[in-house]
Design an enzyme around this catalytic site. Structure first.
Site, PDB file in Angstrom:
ATOM      1  N   ASP A  70     -28.975  25.328  16.586  1.00 21.82           N
ATOM      2  CA  ASP A  70     -27.740  24.577  16.319  1.00 21.82           C
ATOM      3  C   ASP A  70     -26.766  24.636  17.486  1.00 21.82           C
ATOM      4  OD1 ASP A  70     -27.199  27.290  15.997  1.00 21.82           O
ATOM      5  OD2 ASP A  70     -26.857  27.154  13.851  1.00 21.82           O
ATOM      6  N   ASN A 139     -22.806  33.868   3.544  1.00 27.24           N
ATOM      7  CA  ASN A 139     -22.982  32.991   2.375  1.00 27.24           C
ATOM      8  C   ASN A 139     -24.445  32.570   2.204  1.00 27.24           C
ATOM      9  OD1 ASN A 139     -23.360  31.228   4.460  1.00 27.24           O
ATOM     10  ND2 ASN A 139     -21.624  29.894   4.002  1.00 27.24           N
ATOM     11  N   HIS A 141     -26.352  31.199   4.542  1.00 25.84           N
ATOM     12  CA  HIS A 141     -26.794  30.046   5.334  1.00 25.84           C
ATOM     13  C   HIS A 141     -27.855  30.446   6.369  1.00 25.84           C
ATOM     14  CE1 HIS A 141     -23.394  30.399   8.638  1.00 25.84           C
ATOM     15  NE2 HIS A 141     -24.420  31.165   8.937  1.00 25.84           N
ATOM     16  N   GLU A 146     -25.352  25.160   5.293  1.00 22.85           N
ATOM     17  CA  GLU A 146     -24.472  25.869   4.382  1.00 22.85           C
ATOM     18  C   GLU A 146     -24.963  25.721   2.944  1.00 22.85           C
ATOM     19  OE1 GLU A 146     -22.553  27.810   5.796  1.00 22.85           O
ATOM     20  OE2 GLU A 146     -21.107  26.913   7.165  1.00 22.85           O
TER      21      GLU A 146
HETATM   22  P1  PGA Z   1     -24.040  36.685  13.023  1.00 22.86           P
HETATM   23  O1  PGA Z   1     -24.339  35.227  12.469  1.00 22.86           O
HETATM   24  O2  PGA Z   1     -25.292  37.162  13.661  1.00 22.86           O
HETATM   25  O3  PGA Z   1     -22.936  36.479  14.028  1.00 22.86           O
HETATM   26  O4  PGA Z   1     -23.624  37.514  11.871  1.00 22.86           O
HETATM   27  C1  PGA Z   1     -25.497  34.965  11.776  1.00 22.86           C
HETATM   28  C2  PGA Z   1     -25.458  33.599  11.150  1.00 22.86           C
HETATM   29  O5  PGA Z   1     -24.369  33.140  10.762  1.00 22.86           O
HETATM   30  O6  PGA Z   1     -26.530  32.990  11.026  1.00 22.86           O
END
Ligand code: PGA
Length: 247
Positions: A70, A139, A141, A146
């Protein structure tokens, strides 16, 4: 056989070491590996381990192709907050990956729909992703899919949830500056990868991991879909695994 394989290790460092050695092993077996990559805090120790393995001469990236999951929408790839800048700094500029083999969503163009369609075509044209690395949001995702994202979704423009924007605001001066949209591979795209490895460390991921593994398979918790994949592994530290079986 379906169902996620789960490895629980001591801490974030052990998670990074294990994941790096898995990636190195896959590349050594198939030097033309098509590797799907992720960004975020969880991946920093992983890229450190991969840089080390490269320096030690244990891995050669010269034929490897990469696709990142992404990119923020409306941010130039040169911007220090772009995921492209993150990847350049953490991996691309430090190992012998060839520029032509690096694939990235460009989140700063008007024709973003074409960018997304072309990304899907490019993935198909190289025979699909062999190994996709994933993180997980609090959450649940995966990439920027999301809660509520369709399991059939493809690469597209997505709106970021407020929680995700808040979680990511530490990299921007203020919440206001965090982009509201991103381009992201879809869940359908991710699920077509031949192998998937999700990394999570720290207590703040425990609830999302618990819901993904112990709860229902539902698009309210996007990572739960991985239980339908035939070769998915979760590599977790003890803190991220600490809420298992609490239902
Ligand atoms: P993070 O993000 O490694 O910064 O916790 C992971 C994600 O949101 O997929």
């Amino acid at each position: 056989m379906r169902g996620v394989k789960i490895l629980i290790l001591k801490d974030a460092e052990a998670v990074a070491k294990k994941s790096a050695s898995l990636i190195v092993e896959r590349i050594n077996k198939n030097p033309k590996l098509v590797l799907g990559l992720a960004t975020g805090e969880t991946m920093l120790p992983l890229y450190e381990e991969l840089r080390r393995a490269y320096k030690r001469g244990e891995v050669n990236f010269s034929e490897v192709k990469t696709f990142n999951l992404d990119e923020y929408f409306g941010i130039n790839s040169d911007d220090k907050n772009s995921y492209r800048s993150y990847m350049d700094k953490e991996l691309f500029n430090k190992v012998n990956l060839r520029k032509k083999n690096i694939n990235f969503l460009d989140g700063d163009v008007k024709e973003y729909k074409k960018v997304c369609i072309d990304y899907e075509k490019k993935i198909k044209s190289v025979g699909g992703i062999d190994l996709q690395i994933l993180g997980i949001g609090r959450n649940g995702h995966i990439a920027f899919n999301e809660p509520g994202s369709s399991f059939k979704s493809r690469t597209r423009k997505v709106r970021l949830s407020e929680r995700t924007r808040r979680d990511n605001s530490k990299y921007f001066f203020s919440l206001r500056r965090v982009p509201k949209f991103a381009l992201s591979m879809g869940i359908g795209t991710i699920m077509e990868s031949k192998e998937i490895v999700l990394l999570a460390s720290g207590k703040r991921k425990a609830n999302a991991i618990h819901k993904s593994i112990d709860g229902k398979i539902t698009n309210r918790i996007p990572a739960s879909v991985l239980r339908k994949h035939k070769k998915a592994t979760f590599i977790l530290d003890r803190a991220a695994a600490s809420d298992f079986n609490k239902i």
